[in-house]
Design a protein around this motif. Sequence first.
Motif, PDB file in Angstrom:
ATOM      1  N   ASP A   5       0.831  -1.215   0.000  1.00  0.00           N
ATOM      2  CA  ASP A   5       0.000   0.000   0.000  1.00  0.00           C
ATOM      3  C   ASP A   5       0.859   1.258   0.000  1.00  0.00           C
ATOM      4  O   ASP A   5       0.499   2.270  -0.618  1.00  0.00           O
ATOM      5  CB  ASP A   5      -0.920   0.001   1.219  1.00  0.00           C
ATOM      6  N   LEU A   6       1.986   1.217   0.710  1.00  0.00           N
ATOM      7  CA  LEU A   6       2.859   2.391   0.747  1.00  0.00           C
ATOM      8  C   LEU A   6       3.607   2.593  -0.566  1.00  0.00           C
ATOM      9  O   LEU A   6       3.998   3.713  -0.903  1.00  0.00           O
ATOM     10  CB  LEU A   6       3.873   2.275   1.894  1.00  0.00           C
ATOM     11  N   ARG A   7       3.807   1.506  -1.312  1.00  0.00           N
ATOM     12  CA  ARG A   7       4.538   1.596  -2.572  1.00  0.00           C
ATOM     13  C   ARG A   7       3.828   2.519  -3.577  1.00  0.00           C
ATOM     14  O   ARG A   7       4.461   3.111  -4.434  1.00  0.00           O
ATOM     15  CB  ARG A   7       4.681   0.201  -3.186  1.00  0.00           C
ATOM     16  N   GLY A   8       2.522   2.643  -3.438  1.00  0.00           N
ATOM     17  CA  GLY A   8       1.792   3.485  -4.384  1.00  0.00           C
ATOM     18  C   GLY A   8       1.869   4.965  -4.057  1.00  0.00           C
ATOM     19  O   GLY A   8       1.264   5.783  -4.768  1.00  0.00           O
ATOM     20  N   ILE A   9       2.589   5.338  -2.989  1.00  0.00           N
ATOM     21  CA  ILE A   9       2.726   6.746  -2.598  1.00  0.00           C
ATOM     22  C   ILE A   9       4.118   7.229  -2.988  1.00  0.00           C
ATOM     23  O   ILE A   9       5.129   6.596  -2.660  1.00  0.00           O
ATOM     24  CB  ILE A   9       2.502   6.897  -1.075  1.00  0.00           C
ATOM     25  N   ASP A  10       4.170   8.347  -3.730  1.00  0.00           N
ATOM     26  CA  ASP A  10       5.447   8.863  -4.241  1.00  0.00           C
ATOM     27  C   ASP A  10       6.460   9.133  -3.130  1.00  0.00           C
ATOM     28  O   ASP A  10       7.666   9.027  -3.345  1.00  0.00           O
ATOM     29  CB  ASP A  10       5.206  10.160  -5.026  1.00  0.00           C
ATOM     30  N   LEU A  11       5.957   9.511  -1.943  1.00  0.00           N
ATOM     31  CA  LEU A  11       6.860   9.828  -0.836  1.00  0.00           C
ATOM     32  C   LEU A  11       7.797   8.672  -0.525  1.00  0.00           C
ATOM     33  O   LEU A  11       8.963   8.869  -0.147  1.00  0.00           O
ATOM     34  CB  LEU A  11       6.035  10.191   0.405  1.00  0.00           C
ATOM     35  N   PHE A  12       7.305   7.436  -0.691  1.00  0.00           N
ATOM     36  CA  PHE A  12       8.088   6.260  -0.309  1.00  0.00           C
ATOM     37  C   PHE A  12       8.755   5.572  -1.500  1.00  0.00           C
ATOM     38  O   PHE A  12       9.295   4.463  -1.354  1.00  0.00           O
ATOM     39  CB  PHE A  12       7.189   5.263   0.424  1.00  0.00           C
ATOM     40  N   ALA A  13       8.738   6.212  -2.648  1.00  0.00           N
ATOM     41  CA  ALA A  13       9.405   5.628  -3.820  1.00  0.00           C
ATOM     42  C   ALA A  13      10.902   5.527  -3.554  1.00  0.00           C
ATOM     43  O   ALA A  13      11.545   6.475  -3.113  1.00  0.00           O
ATOM     44  CB  ALA A  13       9.143   6.488  -5.054  1.00  0.00           C
TER      45      ALA A  13
END
Length: 473
Positions: A5-13
Amino acid sequence: MDVGDLRGIDLFAGTGDDLLAELLAGAAEVSFARGDVLFAENAPAESWWVLLEGTIDLVRHVGHEETRLGAMDVPGRWAGGFRAWDEHGAYLATGRAATGGRVLRVPATLVRSLWTTRFPLGLYLIEGVSRSARNYEAMARQREALAALGTLAAGLAHELNNPAAAATRAVDALGEAYEGMLSSLRGLAAAPVTAEQLADIDTLRQELGAKPPGDALALADREEVLADWLVAHEVTRDWVLAPTLAAAGADVDWCERAAATLGEAPLEPGLEWVASTLAATGLLGEVQESTRRISDLVAAVKSYSQLDRAALQPTDLAEGLESTLVMLGHRIPAGVTVVREYDRRVPRIDARAGELNQVWTNLIDNALYAMAGSGTLRVSTGVDRGGVVVEIGDTGCGMSPETAAHAFDPFFTTKGVGEGTGLGLDISRRISRASSTPVMSGMVSSVRTRSKRAGSSASAASAAALATNPAGS
């Protein structure tokens, strides 16, 4: 939620799975509804908030108004977490939900731990940035303090202007009264008037004097009666003499006795001499009172600033509190009652009196702010457990437990921009500690709150205690 789920957020790229898993293990997913407050302005920033979905408005109080600074409306936008690198970090705005949604709340301690183990250089860099920002904030606070000093100076100038203007007006009027006295004396000398008659009319003059204002309607009636009597006795300046004589307590009986005393001599010069003498006496009293007020204000400024005294000196705390009240006199509303409770047992203490006066200024200003124009301001000194205690109390709204918990945090404030003295309680406490003599065994600065039912309550940051040994002990 999981790492995917976090992978889809740019912040955590670009962030590794193990780091994201460690982050999720210590975080909590929080759901919110419209209107929910997730974090509050000036509260300790002990959590890092990452938006997952929804919208959060960022608002801040500026003066008495609430201003919207921006919004977290895209997944990955974040706020807070400042205590990960700054032990005094606080939220810069209030986060209020504009819609329903979800947010990831991560403890600041976990963020710091991840920085320390994964990227210590980054932690040092951000600590440096935070330290610089704090220094800039301190400079801004100093400018606010200077602005507050300017306001204090303007208020003092206003306080001085009132008696100075009154003295100037009185001196101008005194010149006119002096000329009236000379003119009337010339008229009496031309009459002529005997020495015995002049002595008798002076005795009658001594019966008159400044009277309490009393009933304005009664005074107006007495003026009218006197004016009629003066006109009947061929006194041409009745509109000038009647008000002065009536205000001094003269009546028709007094005027009849004055006429009998002067006998065949003209009545008008004698009454003019009496009236001008009464006016001069009253004006001299006004000048005396005005100059005394100016002298008192100058003495208060001298005591407040301590410019002509040593930095560390035997200090009378009651004297410092009184000079501070005088300096802030223009800011004390008519609806606020000042109660003084000075314990005669309080000895002089060795302290930096000028710096302590700054503390009293800050505390009294806070108390006045909390009462919003009406209430009771209590200023007291006392002896407690072998030390000296100063308390500034008020009947204001008091403080919340959250405010009390952070009242002594650096840069913490409950006031908007441009309000207050610019001297926070953290600085006040450091001043009270630093301004005491080194031989003192202990010092305490605290915020006290009491129930209004007990007759005294302390507002947010409006009470402090200074406990010291007496001078020379």
